[in-house]
Scaffold this motif. Structure first.
Motif, PDB file in Angstrom:
ATOM      1  N   ASN A  10       0.825  -1.013  -0.155  1.00  0.00           N
ATOM      2  CA  ASN A  10      -0.026   0.113  -0.700  1.00  0.00           C
ATOM      3  C   ASN A  10       0.828   1.465   0.414  1.00  0.00           C
ATOM      4  OD1 ASN A  10      -2.428  -1.583  -0.201  1.00  0.00           O
ATOM      5  ND2 ASN A  10      -2.217  -1.495   2.129  1.00  0.00           N
ATOM      6  N   ILE A  11       1.871   1.377   0.904  1.00  0.00           N
ATOM      7  CA  ILE A  11       2.841   2.118   0.742  1.00  0.00           C
ATOM      8  C   ILE A  11       3.105   2.976  -0.161  1.00  0.00           C
ATOM      9  CG2 ILE A  11       5.329   3.731   2.067  1.00  0.00           C
ATOM     10  CD1 ILE A  11       3.655   2.099   4.342  1.00  0.00           C
ATOM     11  N   VAL A  12       4.125   1.153  -1.159  1.00  0.00           N
ATOM     12  CA  VAL A  12       3.882   1.526  -2.693  1.00  0.00           C
ATOM     13  C   VAL A  12       3.885   2.190  -3.222  1.00  0.00           C
ATOM     14  CG1 VAL A  12       5.526  -0.281  -4.680  1.00  0.00           C
ATOM     15  CG2 VAL A  12       6.219  -0.346  -2.407  1.00  0.00           C
ATOM     16  N   TYR A  13       2.721   2.100  -3.531  1.00  0.00           N
ATOM     17  CA  TYR A  13       1.454   2.409  -4.337  1.00  0.00           C
ATOM     18  C   TYR A  13       1.081   3.640  -4.322  1.00  0.00           C
ATOM     19  CZ  TYR A  13      -3.539   2.817  -6.598  1.00  0.00           C
ATOM     20  OH  TYR A  13      -4.432   3.974  -7.476  1.00  0.00           O
ATOM     21  N   LEU A  14       0.927   4.244  -3.055  1.00  0.00           N
ATOM     22  CA  LEU A  14       0.730   5.648  -2.530  1.00  0.00           C
ATOM     23  C   LEU A  14       2.175   6.225  -3.283  1.00  0.00           C
ATOM     24  CD1 LEU A  14       0.506   6.599   1.149  1.00  0.00           C
ATOM     25  CD2 LEU A  14      -1.065   7.205  -0.487  1.00  0.00           C
ATOM     26  N   ILE A  15       3.374   6.007  -3.523  1.00  0.00           N
ATOM     27  CA  ILE A  15       4.467   6.416  -3.282  1.00  0.00           C
ATOM     28  C   ILE A  15       4.712   5.963  -5.380  1.00  0.00           C
ATOM     29  CG2 ILE A  15       7.328   6.548  -4.419  1.00  0.00           C
ATOM     30  CD1 ILE A  15       6.686   5.207  -1.624  1.00  0.00           C
ATOM     31  N   ASP A  16       3.539   4.807  -5.611  1.00  0.00           N
ATOM     32  CA  ASP A  16       3.281   5.045  -7.055  1.00  0.00           C
ATOM     33  C   ASP A  16       2.604   6.427  -7.568  1.00  0.00           C
ATOM     34  OD1 ASP A  16       5.487   3.394  -7.405  1.00  0.00           O
ATOM     35  OD2 ASP A  16       3.685   1.295  -7.360  1.00  0.00           O
ATOM     36  N   GLU A  17       1.264   6.527  -6.870  1.00  0.00           N
ATOM     37  CA  GLU A  17       1.080   7.202  -7.106  1.00  0.00           C
ATOM     38  C   GLU A  17       0.691   9.002  -6.920  1.00  0.00           C
ATOM     39  OE1 GLU A  17      -1.989   6.694  -9.244  1.00  0.00           O
ATOM     40  OE2 GLU A  17      -1.295   4.978  -9.887  1.00  0.00           O
ATOM     41  N   TRP A  18       2.190   9.062  -6.510  1.00  0.00           N
ATOM     42  CA  TRP A  18       1.977   9.965  -5.972  1.00  0.00           C
ATOM     43  C   TRP A  18       1.966  11.833  -7.034  1.00  0.00           C
ATOM     44  CZ3 TRP A  18       3.294  10.642  -0.745  1.00  0.00           C
ATOM     45  CH2 TRP A  18       3.463  11.812  -0.250  1.00  0.00           C
ATOM     46  N   ASP A  19       1.479  12.543  -6.637  1.00  0.00           N
ATOM     47  CA  ASP A  19       1.229  13.223  -7.082  1.00  0.00           C
ATOM     48  C   ASP A  19       2.376  14.471  -7.205  1.00  0.00           C
ATOM     49  OD1 ASP A  19      -0.242  16.307  -8.178  1.00  0.00           O
ATOM     50  OD2 ASP A  19      -1.359  16.257  -6.785  1.00  0.00           O
ATOM     51  N   ILE A  20       2.252  14.741  -9.022  1.00  0.00           N
ATOM     52  CA  ILE A  20       3.725  16.103  -8.771  1.00  0.00           C
ATOM     53  C   ILE A  20       3.202  17.679  -8.652  1.00  0.00           C
ATOM     54  CG2 ILE A  20       4.069  14.244 -10.810  1.00  0.00           C
ATOM     55  CD1 ILE A  20       2.537  16.737 -12.672  1.00  0.00           C
ATOM     56  N   ASP A  21       2.391  17.543  -8.696  1.00  0.00           N
ATOM     57  CA  ASP A  21       2.244  19.076  -7.444  1.00  0.00           C
ATOM     58  C   ASP A  21       2.940  18.859  -6.121  1.00  0.00           C
ATOM     59  OD1 ASP A  21       1.301  20.565  -9.978  1.00  0.00           O
ATOM     60  OD2 ASP A  21      -0.352  20.116  -9.500  1.00  0.00           O
ATOM     61  N   ARG A  22       3.443  17.954  -5.561  1.00  0.00           N
ATOM     62  CA  ARG A  22       2.732  17.589  -4.117  1.00  0.00           C
ATOM     63  C   ARG A  22       4.693  17.832  -3.846  1.00  0.00           C
ATOM     64  NH1 ARG A  22      -0.683  15.435   0.171  1.00  0.00           N
ATOM     65  NH2 ARG A  22       0.531  15.117   1.860  1.00  0.00           N
ATOM     66  N   LYS A  23       5.736  17.245  -2.788  1.00  0.00           N
ATOM     67  CA  LYS A  23       6.590  16.888  -2.840  1.00  0.00           C
ATOM     68  C   LYS A  23       6.926  16.029  -2.243  1.00  0.00           C
ATOM     69  CE  LYS A  23      11.202  18.540  -0.533  1.00  0.00           C
ATOM     70  NZ  LYS A  23      12.187  19.484   0.175  1.00  0.00           N
ATOM     71  N   LEU A  24       7.126  15.320  -2.456  1.00  0.00           N
ATOM     72  CA  LEU A  24       8.195  14.004  -2.726  1.00  0.00           C
ATOM     73  C   LEU A  24       8.945  13.809  -1.302  1.00  0.00           C
ATOM     74  CD1 LEU A  24       7.271  10.873  -2.236  1.00  0.00           C
ATOM     75  CD2 LEU A  24       9.041  10.599  -4.406  1.00  0.00           C
TER      76      LEU A  24
END
Length: 68
Positions: A12-26
């Protein structure tokens, strides 16, 4: 206190990363906050970095966000 992460939590965390919004700083801190908000998984940067799947997904996403 942080709980031990299950395989499902990791996926689930990997999925969150994969779907990370480009407008939000990772960042690790942002990921920890987002995982707690979306998945109710309270964890630290140090804990997340121990898992190869999470660390690789994070690093790959950082590269993808930088290169567009």
């Amino acid at each position: 206190m942080a709980k031990h992460l299950t395989d499902k939590d990791i996926l689930n965390i990997v999925y969150l990363i994969d779907e990370w919004d480009i407008d939000r700083k990772l960042s690790w801190d942002n990921l920890c906050q987002f995982a707690e908000k979306k998945l109710s998984i309270s964890s630290t940067r140090q804990t997340l970095q121990k898992f190869t799947r999470i660390k690789e997904a994070f690093n790959n996403k950082k590269i993808a966000l930088k290169t567009g």
